[in-house]
Write a protein that holds these residues in place. Structure first.
Motif, PDB file in Angstrom:
ATOM      1  N   ASP A  58       0.886  -1.162   0.000  1.00 50.01           N
ATOM      2  CA  ASP A  58       0.000   0.000   0.000  1.00 50.01           C
ATOM      3  C   ASP A  58       0.925   1.212   0.000  1.00 50.01           C
ATOM      4  O   ASP A  58       1.759   1.358   0.905  1.00 50.01           O
ATOM      5  CB  ASP A  58      -0.869   0.037   1.265  1.00 50.01           C
ATOM      6  CG  ASP A  58      -1.985  -0.996   1.261  1.00 50.01           C
ATOM      7  OD1 ASP A  58      -2.392  -1.439   0.180  1.00 50.01           O
ATOM      8  OD2 ASP A  58      -2.440  -1.362   2.372  1.00 50.01           O
ATOM      9  N   TYR A  62      -2.123   5.334   1.733  1.00 51.67           N
ATOM     10  CA  TYR A  62      -3.157   4.370   1.332  1.00 51.67           C
ATOM     11  C   TYR A  62      -3.255   3.207   2.308  1.00 51.67           C
ATOM     12  O   TYR A  62      -2.248   2.751   2.868  1.00 51.67           O
ATOM     13  CB  TYR A  62      -2.822   3.784  -0.037  1.00 51.67           C
ATOM     14  CG  TYR A  62      -3.088   4.654  -1.228  1.00 51.67           C
ATOM     15  CD1 TYR A  62      -4.285   4.567  -1.941  1.00 51.67           C
ATOM     16  CD2 TYR A  62      -2.130   5.552  -1.683  1.00 51.67           C
ATOM     17  CE1 TYR A  62      -4.519   5.334  -3.066  1.00 51.67           C
ATOM     18  CE2 TYR A  62      -2.349   6.330  -2.814  1.00 51.67           C
ATOM     19  CZ  TYR A  62      -3.553   6.217  -3.502  1.00 51.67           C
ATOM     20  OH  TYR A  62      -3.772   6.995  -4.615  1.00 51.67           O
ATOM     21  N   ASP A  64      -3.276   0.342   4.755  1.00 49.56           N
ATOM     22  CA  ASP A  64      -2.688   0.127   6.073  1.00 49.56           C
ATOM     23  C   ASP A  64      -1.290   0.701   6.207  1.00 49.56           C
ATOM     24  O   ASP A  64      -0.579   0.402   7.176  1.00 49.56           O
ATOM     25  CB  ASP A  64      -2.668  -1.384   6.382  1.00 49.56           C
ATOM     26  CG  ASP A  64      -4.076  -1.958   6.515  1.00 49.56           C
ATOM     27  OD1 ASP A  64      -4.921  -1.285   7.143  1.00 49.56           O
ATOM     28  OD2 ASP A  64      -4.332  -3.052   5.992  1.00 49.56           O
ATOM     29  N   ASP A  66       1.154   4.144   6.646  1.00 47.41           N
ATOM     30  CA  ASP A  66       1.027   5.456   7.283  1.00 47.41           C
ATOM     31  C   ASP A  66       0.665   6.535   6.267  1.00 47.41           C
ATOM     32  O   ASP A  66       1.070   6.482   5.098  1.00 47.41           O
ATOM     33  CB  ASP A  66       2.338   5.851   7.965  1.00 47.41           C
ATOM     34  CG  ASP A  66       2.609   5.061   9.231  1.00 47.41           C
ATOM     35  OD1 ASP A  66       1.701   4.344   9.697  1.00 47.41           O
ATOM     36  OD2 ASP A  66       3.740   5.167   9.752  1.00 47.41           O
ATOM     37  N   THR A 169     -18.671   5.813   0.808  1.00 49.33           N
ATOM     38  CA  THR A 169     -17.349   5.461   0.276  1.00 49.33           C
ATOM     39  C   THR A 169     -17.467   4.383  -0.790  1.00 49.33           C
ATOM     40  O   THR A 169     -16.801   4.435  -1.828  1.00 49.33           O
ATOM     41  CB  THR A 169     -16.429   4.973   1.413  1.00 49.33           C
ATOM     42  OG1 THR A 169     -16.324   5.998   2.402  1.00 49.33           O
ATOM     43  CG2 THR A 169     -15.058   4.616   0.892  1.00 49.33           C
ATOM     44  N   TYR A 217     -13.900  -4.665  -0.011  1.00 49.54           N
ATOM     45  CA  TYR A 217     -12.543  -4.581   0.539  1.00 49.54           C
ATOM     46  C   TYR A 217     -11.970  -3.178   0.333  1.00 49.54           C
ATOM     47  O   TYR A 217     -11.454  -2.566   1.277  1.00 49.54           O
ATOM     48  CB  TYR A 217     -11.623  -5.616  -0.111  1.00 49.54           C
ATOM     49  CG  TYR A 217     -10.230  -5.594   0.489  1.00 49.54           C
ATOM     50  CD1 TYR A 217      -9.948  -6.293   1.651  1.00 49.54           C
ATOM     51  CD2 TYR A 217      -9.209  -4.832  -0.073  1.00 49.54           C
ATOM     52  CE1 TYR A 217      -8.687  -6.255   2.237  1.00 49.54           C
ATOM     53  CE2 TYR A 217      -7.941  -4.779   0.502  1.00 49.54           C
ATOM     54  CZ  TYR A 217      -7.688  -5.482   1.656  1.00 49.54           C
ATOM     55  OH  TYR A 217      -6.443  -5.429   2.227  1.00 49.54           O
ATOM     56  N   SER A 220     -13.730  -0.654   2.598  1.00 52.28           N
ATOM     57  CA  SER A 220     -13.414  -0.775   4.025  1.00 52.28           C
ATOM     58  C   SER A 220     -12.125  -0.045   4.368  1.00 52.28           C
ATOM     59  O   SER A 220     -12.017   0.565   5.443  1.00 52.28           O
ATOM     60  CB  SER A 220     -13.302  -2.251   4.412  1.00 52.28           C
ATOM     61  OG  SER A 220     -12.150  -2.862   3.826  1.00 52.28           O
ATOM     62  N   LYS A 221     -11.163  -0.075   3.465  1.00 50.02           N
ATOM     63  CA  LYS A 221      -9.892   0.597   3.725  1.00 50.02           C
ATOM     64  C   LYS A 221     -10.017   2.109   3.578  1.00 50.02           C
ATOM     65  O   LYS A 221      -9.457   2.874   4.375  1.00 50.02           O
ATOM     66  CB  LYS A 221      -8.809   0.058   2.793  1.00 50.02           C
ATOM     67  CG  LYS A 221      -8.501  -1.424   2.987  1.00 50.02           C
ATOM     68  CD  LYS A 221      -8.030  -1.726   4.408  1.00 50.02           C
ATOM     69  CE  LYS A 221      -7.727  -3.196   4.600  1.00 50.02           C
ATOM     70  NZ  LYS A 221      -7.290  -3.514   5.989  1.00 50.02           N
ATOM     71  N   GLU A 223     -12.731   3.855   3.926  1.00 53.17           N
ATOM     72  CA  GLU A 223     -13.549   4.360   5.033  1.00 53.17           C
ATOM     73  C   GLU A 223     -12.685   4.640   6.250  1.00 53.17           C
ATOM     74  O   GLU A 223     -12.938   5.578   7.010  1.00 53.17           O
ATOM     75  CB  GLU A 223     -14.642   3.334   5.376  1.00 53.17           C
ATOM     76  CG  GLU A 223     -15.807   3.339   4.392  1.00 53.17           C
ATOM     77  CD  GLU A 223     -16.798   2.232   4.683  1.00 53.17           C
ATOM     78  OE1 GLU A 223     -16.544   1.421   5.610  1.00 53.17           O
ATOM     79  OE2 GLU A 223     -17.813   2.154   3.974  1.00 53.17           O
ATOM     80  N   LYS A 224     -11.657   3.855   6.418  1.00 50.97           N
ATOM     81  CA  LYS A 224     -10.761   4.018   7.569  1.00 50.97           C
ATOM     82  C   LYS A 224      -9.795   5.180   7.376  1.00 50.97           C
ATOM     83  O   LYS A 224      -9.579   5.981   8.293  1.00 50.97           O
ATOM     84  CB  LYS A 224      -9.978   2.720   7.798  1.00 50.97           C
ATOM     85  CG  LYS A 224      -9.077   2.754   9.027  1.00 50.97           C
ATOM     86  CD  LYS A 224      -8.264   1.478   9.166  1.00 50.97           C
ATOM     87  CE  LYS A 224      -7.137   1.445   8.145  1.00 50.97           C
ATOM     88  NZ  LYS A 224      -6.190   0.323   8.377  1.00 50.97           N
ATOM     89  N   THR A 225      -9.216   5.283   6.181  1.00 47.26           N
ATOM     90  CA  THR A 225      -8.143   6.261   5.961  1.00 47.26           C
ATOM     91  C   THR A 225      -8.614   7.546   5.303  1.00 47.26           C
ATOM     92  O   THR A 225      -7.940   8.574   5.403  1.00 47.26           O
ATOM     93  CB  THR A 225      -7.055   5.652   5.065  1.00 47.26           C
ATOM     94  OG1 THR A 225      -7.622   5.336   3.780  1.00 47.26           O
ATOM     95  CG2 THR A 225      -6.494   4.377   5.668  1.00 47.26           C
TER      96      THR A 225
END
Length: 320
Positions: A58, A62, A64, A66, A169, A217, A220-221, A223-225
């Protein structure tokens, strides 16, 4: 997919998430926007079974990995610094490079700054555009397509993130991945997504190559970042132009294979098709060994035409 290993490595002052599978010569995959290591899932599984060590991070900002908060920490020097440190962490001096979209742009910078680290480069979607010493890239795009061209609209920090936030998202991701319009993506003010797509994304069917599980998938990423880190790449385009003045006119000498779809908006805009067909691309990249234009394929060709792209990668890298 469960056979792909995941780890975190410390590179260039940040923690980077890396997906890896296989043993042998390293094939390093760089993703684009709005993607993740996951965009290379098909290539990782296939090429690792053919005797290659497949590595897909990543990128900075992006998934997981930093995401530094400062816009200015997303220049080409920062991203290439991350990649060089990642290569060193793998215990190798050189890799086969495969990259798409923004990853492809970073790939060209890597070949420009550190060609010693690249055995050969399979570039998807974005060819090397030579630096024009007379005009900054975003200024040029604004002159061609206006203030609402998507890259121009991405420039103001926080603005596009707020527009994306008005939609789910999952809908933002779906809209981008399913867009097959070959005209310039236009983002009218107060609209979160391109005007050349239906506003109701539920009306857009998922293509056979992109499942609901794939969409979930990615969503979900993000939405987090959020989207700030990825958008910061675009916000450094003019700064990258300033920083790379010393490389004006430099040719890329590594062996290159270029693959694009004839419906890819990068191919249909900015004079790209003419640039490639005229031989100008070959002059900038004298060791350009092959250009593949896939009929009926759009921007995300590494997913839409995964088997064909994988076969082209394998055919090329096994020469070296």
């Amino acid at each position: 997919m469960e056979t792909i290993e995941h780890k975190t490595v410390h590179v260039n002052g940040i923690n980077m998430h890396v997906a890896e599978k296989g043993q042998g010569p390293v094939v390093l995959f760089l993703h684009g926007f709005p993607e993740l290591w996951y965009t290379w899932r098909h290539q990782i599984l296939s090429l690792s079974s053919k005797g290659y060590r497949c590595v897909a991070p990543d990128l900075r900002g992006y998934g997981d990995t930093d995401a530094p908060s400062s816009v200015s920490t997303y220049t080409c020097f920062h991203i290439v610094g991350d990649i060089v440190a990642l290569i060193h962490s793998l215990g190798v001096d050189q890799v086969f490079l495969v990259a798409h979209d923004w990853g492809a742009i970073i790939g060209w910078y890597l070949c420009m700054f550190r060609p010693d680290t690249v055995k050969a480069y399979v570039c998807l979607s974005v060819p090397l555009f030579p630096r024009n010493p007379n005009v900054k890239p975003v200024d040029s795009m604004r002159a061609l397509y206006g203030d609402d061209f998507y890259i121009c609209r991405f420039q103001e920090p926080g603005k596009q993130e707020a527009e994306f936030a008005k939609a789910k998202t999952e809908d933002v991701i779906k809209n981008v991945f399913c867009n097959r319009n070959t005209g310039p993506p236009i983002l009218p003010k107060q609209a979160g997504m391109p005007s050349n797509n239906p506003p109701d994304t539920s009306a857009i069917p998922l293509p056979t190559w992109f499942t609901q599980q794939d969409l979930a998938y990615f969503a979900s990423k993000f939405e987090k970042t959020g989207f700030t880190g990825p958008l910061n790449y675009y916000r450094n385009m003019n700064l990258n132009w300033e920083l790379t003045a010393a490389w004006t006119g430099v040719q890329i000498k590594v062996p290159v294979k270029f693959i694009t779809g004839d419906l890819d908006m990068v191919y249909t805009l900015l004079g790209t098709k003419q640039y490639i067909e005229s031989g100008a691309f070959k002059r900038e990249v004298p060791n350009l060994q092959d250009v593949v234009v896939q009929p009926g394929v759009a921007h995300f060709n590494n997913q839409e035409a995964a088997v064909d792209v994988t076969n082209h990668i394998y055919e090329f890298i096994q020469k070296f």
